[in-house]
Scaffold this motif. Sequence first.
Motif, PDB file in Angstrom:
ATOM      1  N   UNK A  78       0.806  -1.217   0.000  1.00 26.05           N
ATOM      2  CA  UNK A  78       0.000   0.000   0.000  1.00 26.05           C
ATOM      3  C   UNK A  78       0.840   1.270   0.000  1.00 26.05           C
ATOM      4  N   UNK A  79       1.863   1.301   0.838  1.00 24.27           N
ATOM      5  CA  UNK A  79       2.731   2.484   0.879  1.00 24.27           C
ATOM      6  C   UNK A  79       3.500   2.665  -0.430  1.00 24.27           C
ATOM      7  N   UNK A  80       3.994   1.565  -0.999  1.00 21.68           N
ATOM      8  CA  UNK A  80       4.712   1.658  -2.276  1.00 21.68           C
ATOM      9  C   UNK A  80       3.774   2.165  -3.371  1.00 21.68           C
ATOM     10  N   UNK A  81       2.550   1.656  -3.393  1.00 17.42           N
ATOM     11  CA  UNK A  81       1.578   2.116  -4.387  1.00 17.42           C
ATOM     12  C   UNK A  81       1.279   3.596  -4.255  1.00 17.42           C
ATOM     13  N   UNK A  82       1.089   4.047  -3.024  1.00 18.03           N
ATOM     14  CA  UNK A  82       0.838   5.480  -2.789  1.00 18.03           C
ATOM     15  C   UNK A  82       2.008   6.334  -3.257  1.00 18.03           C
ATOM     16  N   UNK A  83       3.222   5.906  -2.952  1.00 17.33           N
ATOM     17  CA  UNK A  83       4.403   6.684  -3.333  1.00 17.33           C
ATOM     18  C   UNK A  83       4.575   6.723  -4.847  1.00 17.33           C
ATOM     19  N   UNK A  84       4.315   5.609  -5.511  1.00 16.31           N
ATOM     20  CA  UNK A  84       4.416   5.595  -6.976  1.00 16.31           C
ATOM     21  C   UNK A  84       3.472   6.629  -7.585  1.00 16.31           C
ATOM     22  N   UNK A  85       2.266   6.679  -7.088  1.00 19.98           N
ATOM     23  CA  UNK A  85       1.286   7.627  -7.631  1.00 19.98           C
ATOM     24  C   UNK A  85       1.586   9.062  -7.210  1.00 19.98           C
ATOM     25  N   UNK A  86       1.952   9.252  -5.954  1.00 22.15           N
ATOM     26  CA  UNK A  86       2.228  10.607  -5.442  1.00 22.15           C
ATOM     27  C   UNK A  86       3.357  11.271  -6.216  1.00 22.15           C
ATOM     28  N   UNK A  87       4.402  10.514  -6.528  1.00 22.97           N
ATOM     29  CA  UNK A  87       5.556  11.106  -7.189  1.00 22.97           C
ATOM     30  C   UNK A  87       5.337  11.352  -8.676  1.00 22.97           C
ATOM     31  N   UNK A 112      -1.385   1.774  -9.021  1.00 24.59           N
ATOM     32  CA  UNK A 112      -2.819   1.495  -8.906  1.00 24.59           C
ATOM     33  C   UNK A 112      -3.037   0.035  -8.514  1.00 24.59           C
ATOM     34  N   UNK A 113      -2.318  -0.860  -9.182  1.00 23.37           N
ATOM     35  CA  UNK A 113      -2.459  -2.287  -8.888  1.00 23.37           C
ATOM     36  C   UNK A 113      -2.091  -2.596  -7.436  1.00 23.37           C
ATOM     37  N   UNK A 114      -0.993  -2.014  -6.954  1.00 27.35           N
ATOM     38  CA  UNK A 114      -0.592  -2.239  -5.566  1.00 27.35           C
ATOM     39  C   UNK A 114      -1.657  -1.754  -4.588  1.00 27.35           C
ATOM     40  N   UNK A 115      -2.229  -0.600  -4.867  1.00 30.83           N
ATOM     41  CA  UNK A 115      -3.271  -0.075  -3.982  1.00 30.83           C
ATOM     42  C   UNK A 115      -4.541  -0.913  -4.035  1.00 30.83           C
TER      43      UNK A 115
END
Length: 134
Positions: A78-87, A112-115
């Motif tokens: 979840x955190x990796x997914x958020x960071x990918x999108x945020x950046x 998106x997939x990770x989230x």
Amino acid sequence: MMDLEFAYIGPAAFDVGMLLANYVFSCYSHKLYPTEESPDFYKNLEAATKATLSIYLKDLHDYLTQDEITSTVSDIAGFAGCELLRRIIGIAHVEDLEGHPLAELKCVDIGIRLLQRCTEITNQQQLLDCIFKT
């Protein structure tokens, strides 16, 4: 050097999720836009991602129950997914992705997939498959 602006006490999965997201940015930038000097550099980044996650999760067995480890893996996703999108979507862009639209799209897709699947991702292989087997 530490940037105290980002120092805090929180879930351990946050730090690992941020690190994995940064590996993913660089990996797909190099994979989709290889340089002549090192066309296979992305393979080193994939290996570093796998090794980092493997070592981290192996060490967790000394301190956490299996249920806690499962929860941590979901949180990392979840955190990796958020960071990918945020950046990509936010203001703080990633230099590795500048001028690399295919890598940006790939990272958005992975984020998106990770989230979407973070609660279903409960082990190392599921997390790695979500990142690299797309």
